[in-house]
Design a protein around this motif. Structure first.
Motif: not given
Length: 340
Positions: A293-294, A296, A299-303, A308-309, A316
């Motif tokens: 799990k990346p 936080a 995850r913010d960068t991905l979003k 999206r997961w 993602w």
């Protein structure tokens, strides 16, 4: 208060101050007496609040069951019993948690103003409000999940998804439909021009002969409902059809190109560990896989980049297109190890 529902849809019944729930392997029996103490500090009539809450819970459960049945009737592929049971288990648990949050709140109209803990009560009221708001969000999310499960490639009438195995054939059919429409629009305009100077009935008949439309349809074309529109089809309507044909042709080309390429994989060493990038042509998704799990901030960068997961894929992901590929390059750049 009694909650009535069609027998096919009814998984919960509230009658004579008792709620009975039966959804698959899940069952529940609750009475007003059992829960009315929850609102002793909030209401002079906690039994009324308990009746309202049990009735509302029954309505939400039955409404979801009705939605599942309606989805199946629309052609969706679902295990109705499993879907309703899954929703009922989770939703009842969330509802009881919201009630527990409410039980910690007070109203000074009920308990009196002396030494009333204003700040603490305000916080507890906010927590309870959030818990009840989560119930509505759960209903919305569960309905969306049912739609995705029932129609993995899109519901009837929805836009054609690139992940649909039949997408190329469906898009070709749409292209042909728009080409035929454009040809009929041109034929109608030509028929109206050929009958210039003649009466309306003659123009209508000319359009019928040229297009095969019914007289009523042809008449609406010759005599539009708004006088300012003029007879026939305007240039912007004809160009609009051509633009839609071009858009569909471009989309078809992109889908076929992605499928011809097949699945393309590559790996990157990043500050977040090994990152595997997969261009999944069949699913029409570009997917990012991490070893765990990346963090936080990752995850913010991905979003921010539109990913999206997807629990079903363990990845993602976002749509497979040039925008998605550019987003991957930005993610990889943002996750470069220090000093790299």
């Amino acid at each position: 208060m009694t909650t009535e529902a069609h027998p096919v849809h009814e998984v919960a019944r509230f009658h004579d101050d008792a709620l009975s729930v039966s959804a698959g392997g899940f069952s529940l029996d609750l009475t007003v007496k059992q829960i009315e103490g929850t609102w002793d500090a909030l209401s002079h009539f906690p039994d009324r609040r308990a009746r309202m809450e049990l009735g509302a819970l029954a309505e939400r459960l039955n409404a979801f069951a009705a939605h599942v049945v309606a989805t199946i009737e629309r052609g969706g592929n679902l295990d109705a019993s499993a879907e309703v049971e899954r929703f009922a288990v989770r939703h009842v648990s969330m509802t009881r948690r919201a009630w527990a949050m409410d039980s910690r709140c007070m109203s000074w109209f009920v308990v009196g103003p002396a030494r009333f803990p204003v700040d603490r009560n305000r916080k507890r009221m906010d927590w309870a409000e959030n818990a009840f708001r989560a119930l509505g969000e759960h209903v919305k999310a569960a309905r969306a999940s049912v739609e995705r499960t029932a129609f993995p490639h899109g519901a009837p009438g929805e836009p054609i998804r690139a992940s649909n195995p039949d997408a190329p054939a469906l898009i070709r059919a749409e292209i042909e439909k728009h080409r035929a429409s454009h040809a009929l629009m041109k034929a109608a305009n030509a028929a109206i021009r050929s009958a210039r100077g003649k009466d309306v009935d003659t123009k209508v008949q000319a359009v019928v002969d040229a297009t095969g439309w019914r007289e009523a349809t042809a008449r609406r074309c010759v005599v539009p409902p708004q006088k300012w529109m003029g007879a026939g089809f305007a240039a912007y309507q004809l160009s609009g059809e051509l633009a839609e044909i071009k858009r569909l042709e471009d989309r078809l080309a992109t889908i076929e190109r992605n499928r011809e390429r097949g699945t393309v994989e590559r790996e990157h060493n990043t500050a977040a560990g090994r990152l595997r990038v997969v261009e999944n042509g069949e699913a029409a998704r570009i997917q990012l896989f991490f070893d765990g799990k990346p963090a936080a901030e990752v995850r913010d960068t991905l979003k921010r980049e539109g990913f999206r997961w997807a629990p079903s894929e363990g990845a993602w992901q976002r749509h497979l297109n040039n925008g998605g590929r550019y987003a991957v390059s930005r993610v990889v750049s943002a996750l470069q190890p220090a000093g790299a």
